[in-house]
Motif scaffolding. Structure first.
Motif, PDB file in Angstrom:
ATOM      1  N   LEU A   1     -15.004  21.491  19.789  1.00  0.00           N
ATOM      2  CA  LEU A   1     -14.809  20.773  21.057  1.00  0.00           C
ATOM      3  C   LEU A   1     -14.766  19.308  20.691  1.00  0.00           C
ATOM      4  O   LEU A   1     -14.396  18.404  21.797  1.00  0.00           O
ATOM      5  CB  LEU A   1     -16.218  21.234  21.668  1.00  0.00           C
ATOM      6  N   ASN A   2     -15.740  18.835  19.790  1.00  0.00           N
ATOM      7  CA  ASN A   2     -15.951  17.396  19.444  1.00  0.00           C
ATOM      8  C   ASN A   2     -14.543  16.768  19.053  1.00  0.00           C
ATOM      9  O   ASN A   2     -14.244  15.768  19.689  1.00  0.00           O
ATOM     10  CB  ASN A   2     -16.879  16.916  18.653  1.00  0.00           C
ATOM     11  N   ALA A   3     -13.884  17.428  18.280  1.00  0.00           N
ATOM     12  CA  ALA A   3     -12.384  17.230  17.748  1.00  0.00           C
ATOM     13  C   ALA A   3     -11.569  17.286  19.072  1.00  0.00           C
ATOM     14  O   ALA A   3     -10.708  16.096  19.239  1.00  0.00           O
ATOM     15  CB  ALA A   3     -11.655  17.961  16.763  1.00  0.00           C
ATOM     16  N   ARG A   4     -11.363  18.334  19.940  1.00  0.00           N
ATOM     17  CA  ARG A   4     -10.566  18.066  21.206  1.00  0.00           C
ATOM     18  C   ARG A   4     -11.114  17.144  22.189  1.00  0.00           C
ATOM     19  O   ARG A   4     -10.120  16.535  22.626  1.00  0.00           O
ATOM     20  CB  ARG A   4     -10.673  19.491  21.771  1.00  0.00           C
ATOM     21  N   GLY A   5     -12.307  16.845  22.301  1.00  0.00           N
ATOM     22  CA  GLY A   5     -12.555  15.481  23.096  1.00  0.00           C
ATOM     23  C   GLY A   5     -12.251  14.304  22.721  1.00  0.00           C
ATOM     24  O   GLY A   5     -11.837  13.578  23.551  1.00  0.00           O
ATOM     25  N   ALA A   6     -12.278  14.058  21.082  1.00  0.00           N
ATOM     26  CA  ALA A   6     -11.799  13.011  20.831  1.00  0.00           C
ATOM     27  C   ALA A   6      -9.997  12.769  21.178  1.00  0.00           C
ATOM     28  O   ALA A   6      -9.564  11.678  21.637  1.00  0.00           O
ATOM     29  CB  ALA A   6     -11.953  12.666  19.166  1.00  0.00           C
ATOM     30  N   LEU A   7      -9.336  14.056  20.671  1.00  0.00           N
ATOM     31  CA  LEU A   7      -8.006  14.019  21.115  1.00  0.00           C
ATOM     32  C   LEU A   7      -7.687  13.652  22.512  1.00  0.00           C
ATOM     33  O   LEU A   7      -6.701  12.914  22.780  1.00  0.00           O
ATOM     34  CB  LEU A   7      -7.514  15.272  20.796  1.00  0.00           C
ATOM     35  N   GLN A   8      -8.615  14.411  23.457  1.00  0.00           N
ATOM     36  CA  GLN A   8      -8.427  14.027  24.931  1.00  0.00           C
ATOM     37  C   GLN A   8      -8.749  12.670  25.334  1.00  0.00           C
ATOM     38  O   GLN A   8      -8.032  12.141  26.316  1.00  0.00           O
ATOM     39  CB  GLN A   8      -9.396  15.023  25.698  1.00  0.00           C
ATOM     40  N   ARG A   9      -9.611  12.044  24.624  1.00  0.00           N
ATOM     41  CA  ARG A   9      -9.853  10.608  24.998  1.00  0.00           C
ATOM     42  C   ARG A   9      -8.590   9.755  24.587  1.00  0.00           C
ATOM     43  O   ARG A   9      -8.309   8.920  25.129  1.00  0.00           O
ATOM     44  CB  ARG A   9     -11.390  10.204  24.404  1.00  0.00           C
ATOM     45  N   ASP A  10      -8.184  10.256  23.351  1.00  0.00           N
ATOM     46  CA  ASP A  10      -7.020   9.388  23.105  1.00  0.00           C
ATOM     47  C   ASP A  10      -5.736   9.559  23.940  1.00  0.00           C
ATOM     48  O   ASP A  10      -5.055   8.870  24.158  1.00  0.00           O
ATOM     49  CB  ASP A  10      -6.688   9.832  21.521  1.00  0.00           C
ATOM     50  N   GLN A  11      -5.666  10.883  24.425  1.00  0.00           N
ATOM     51  CA  GLN A  11      -4.649  10.916  25.228  1.00  0.00           C
ATOM     52  C   GLN A  11      -4.645  10.219  26.494  1.00  0.00           C
ATOM     53  O   GLN A  11      -3.819   9.704  26.997  1.00  0.00           O
ATOM     54  CB  GLN A  11      -4.569  12.527  25.599  1.00  0.00           C
ATOM     55  N   GLU A  12      -5.955  10.196  26.981  1.00  0.00           N
ATOM     56  CA  GLU A  12      -6.216   9.628  28.165  1.00  0.00           C
ATOM     57  C   GLU A  12      -5.878   8.015  28.147  1.00  0.00           C
ATOM     58  O   GLU A  12      -5.168   7.308  28.762  1.00  0.00           O
ATOM     59  CB  GLU A  12      -7.405   9.716  28.761  1.00  0.00           C
ATOM     60  N   LYS A  13      -6.221   7.483  26.818  1.00  0.00           N
ATOM     61  CA  LYS A  13      -5.958   6.159  26.501  1.00  0.00           C
ATOM     62  C   LYS A  13      -4.430   5.813  26.625  1.00  0.00           C
ATOM     63  O   LYS A  13      -3.727   4.936  27.088  1.00  0.00           O
ATOM     64  CB  LYS A  13      -6.558   5.584  25.196  1.00  0.00           C
ATOM     65  N   ALA A  14      -3.768   6.799  25.831  1.00  0.00           N
ATOM     66  CA  ALA A  14      -2.273   6.701  25.718  1.00  0.00           C
ATOM     67  C   ALA A  14      -1.565   7.021  27.016  1.00  0.00           C
ATOM     68  O   ALA A  14      -0.714   6.393  27.223  1.00  0.00           O
ATOM     69  CB  ALA A  14      -1.671   7.818  24.700  1.00  0.00           C
ATOM     70  N   GLN A  15      -2.091   7.976  28.058  1.00  0.00           N
ATOM     71  CA  GLN A  15      -1.613   8.046  29.353  1.00  0.00           C
ATOM     72  C   GLN A  15      -1.805   6.788  30.120  1.00  0.00           C
ATOM     73  O   GLN A  15      -0.823   6.445  30.930  1.00  0.00           O
ATOM     74  CB  GLN A  15      -2.282   9.142  29.924  1.00  0.00           C
TER      75      GLN A  15
END
Length: 564
Positions: free
Chosen positions: A147-161
């Motif tokens: 979950l922590n790893a995916r949370g980091a990926l989601q935050r990166d995705q939001e920044k990229a979006q």
């Protein structure tokens, strides 16, 4: 003190009582005193026993209450246990599609069962079950880590979006700038028209040809047209290039009606010639955007003919008869189609095939030598659109019982001061899609009488052939049953009226007073002027008749009341 001690005391007391009977009188007092002392001991022990009994009862009741509480607590625990067991069962059987998909994606195991895949992903082995309570700590650590790893990926995705959205907005702004360039060019083109006309005035031999983006696009698209349509298009374009008339426009479009010109297919097959529809309710010089009626030309390869059809707004123009008989005898019905053939998209009029370079002899010889040039066709189409649209909108005002006159006749013809009013307007005979001549019926009423009128309108020849009116007094149904003015002669039937005959002859014969020779558009209003004139003349005659009758009744009353 217990029960045994109490029993011993009672036994001694009973023995003492038995001794009293055999005791000598001189020893009786001593024995009685001893018995009394024993009786006191018995009562004392009895009270202590009762106290102990009460305490035992209270203790028993407290124990019973505690027992009931323990039983209730046990039931609650048992119920909670059953609920937890049911929840555990539900949790074990709860579907976890996202966890299964995550396990497959991480391990790339498509052949294993979902349970084994999750066991390997969360516990590291297929032999270790994720449902084993001893593995809860390992499973939770693994889940928290993922979950922590995916949370980091989601935050990166939001920044990229966010960055992507920002770039898209910038791109949209730049795209909008690019899209505005053609509009800016059009503004430059329009602003340069006076300058082009200024330089054009020096040479009157060549017509003014404005090479703008729209015209260039049309000319490029015209190259993909079939030969006859290309000839037709070039004829119209050449004529419009030499005319400063914004009421007529030319476009190339697809077969589907209403398709925009900028969405043309690679091989367009339709030419649109549009005319501005006059609106009788808009004032001259109004900035309101006018609607247009479109004449659509198509080439039918199976018959090698060019067809034309009108597409417009039913409330503004009657497109069904707009093109028929544009030139005398040209109804576009000279081609017979087999039953199994595809229907034509329009009618093959001779004038449009003539402009397309396709010469078909008329079915019958005619003495009419009208020159069907491009100029003549556009002139006749413009006249027909104006007359047809004006007539359609005037009849719409008749349907609402509110006839109006041409602006130049507003002060000359008006029904606002008349007591007689138009109360109904209906179609009596004729279907406009089948024949051009249609008969309408009107009913005009005032407080005391009714006037019925019929008018015959030729949609093809209006206003060149003015409408013909016939009038009769009374309701239309009564007049139809007993006869009408159009069927009667003077003094042959009591229904005939000299007054109605004079109004009818004046309306059907004196057309000069119903149109303005200095304003050609007033001729298109002749049917409205005729109806308003009928209402005015009949209302005036009725007022004179009522005045004469009132005067006669007044004279009669004065003679009856006269004394010598």
């Amino acid at each position: 003190m217990n029960m045994k001690l109490h029993g011993n005391i009672v036994k001694v007391f009973v023995d003492q009582l038995d001794t009293i009977e055999s005791t000598k009188p001189q020893d009786a007092n001593t024995v009685l005193a001893s018995a009394a002392s024993l009786l006191i001991d018995v009562k004392t022990s009895q009270r202590e026993l009762f106290n102990l009994l009460d305490k035992a009862i209270l203790t028993r009741e407290e124990k019973a209450i505690d027992l009931e509480r323990q039983k209730l607590l046990l039931q609650n625990l048992l119920y909670e246990k059953s609920q937890l067991q049911a929840q555990l069962c539900d949790c074990r059987e709860y579907p976890t599609p996202h966890l299964e998909r995550m396990s497959r994606d991480e391990l790339n195991h498509d052949t294993e069962t979902p349970a084994k895949t999750m066991n390997v992903f969360l516990c590291g082995s297929t032999e270790i079950s994720i449902h084993d309570p001893t593995n809860n700590k390992r499973v939770m650590e693994k889940l928290h880590k993922e979950l922590n790893a995916r949370g980091a990926l989601q935050r990166d995705q939001e920044k990229a979006q966010t960055s992507l959205n920002k770039r898209r907005r910038v791109a949209e702004q730049e795209k909008g700038f690019l899209n505005d360039i053609p509009k800016k060019l059009e503004m430059v083109e329009r602003s340069s028209v006076p300058l082009q006309k200024f330089f054009q005035s020096a040479s009157t031999t060549e017509p003014l040809r404005l090479i703008g983006s729209d015209r260039k696009r049309r000319l490029d698209l015209a190259r993909t047209l079939p030969g006859p349509l290309y000839s037709l298009f070039v004829q119209f374009q050449a004529h419009l290039d030499g005319q400063a008339n914004n009421s007529v426009s030319l476009e190339i479009a697809r077969h589907s009606k209403g398709q925009k010109s900028d969405e043309v297919a690679p091989n367009p097959q339709v030419v649109h010639l549009s005319f501005v529809i006059p609106d009788i309710h808009l004032k001259e010089g109004s900035s309101t955007k006018r609607k247009r009626v479109t004449v659509e030309f198509a080439f039918v390869e199976a018959y090698s003919v060019v067809t034309a059809t009108a597409v417009g707004f039913p409330e503004k123009v009657n497109a069904a008869v707009l093109l028929d008989n544009l030139f005398p005898g040209d109804l576009g019905t000279w081609i017979s189609q087999p039953d199994d053939s595809t229907s034509l998209p329009g009618k093959p009029y001779h004038w449009c095939n003539f402009l397309a370079g396709l010469h078909f002899p008329p079915p019958q010889p005619s003495n009419d030598r009208v020159h069907r040039s491009t100029k003549a066709v556009i002139r006749e189409l413009s006249k027909r659109v104006k007359a047809n649209a004006t007539l359609t909108q005037i009849l719409a005002t008749f349907d609402k019982n509110k006839p109006v006159a041409h602006p130049s006749f507003t002060n000359k013809l008006s029904v606002s001061d008349c007591t007689a009013k138009l109360t109904s307007w209906t179609t009596v005979e004729g279907e406009i899609t089948q024949k051009p001549v249609v008969i309408y019926a009107a009913t005009i009423k005032n407080a005391a009488s009714t006037l019925s009128a019929r008018v015959s309108v030729n949609w093809h020849l209006y206003p060149s052939v003015p409408p013909s009116w016939s009038l009769c007094e009374g309701e239309e149904a009564w007049a139809t049953k007993h006869g009408s003015v159009s069927r009667l002669h003077d003094e042959t039937n009591p229904l005939y009226s000299h007054l109605i005959g004079q109004i009818e002859s004046q309306i059907n014969g004196n057309f000069e007073s119903l149109a303005d020779t200095n304003d050609a558009s007033s001729y298109d209003w002749i049917i409205a002027h005729q109806l308003i004139k009928i209402i005015g003349l009949w209302d005036e005659a009725q007022n004179e008749r009522e005045g004469a009758e009132g005067s006669f009744r007044g004279n009669t009353r004065s003679r009856k009341g006269r004394t010598k």
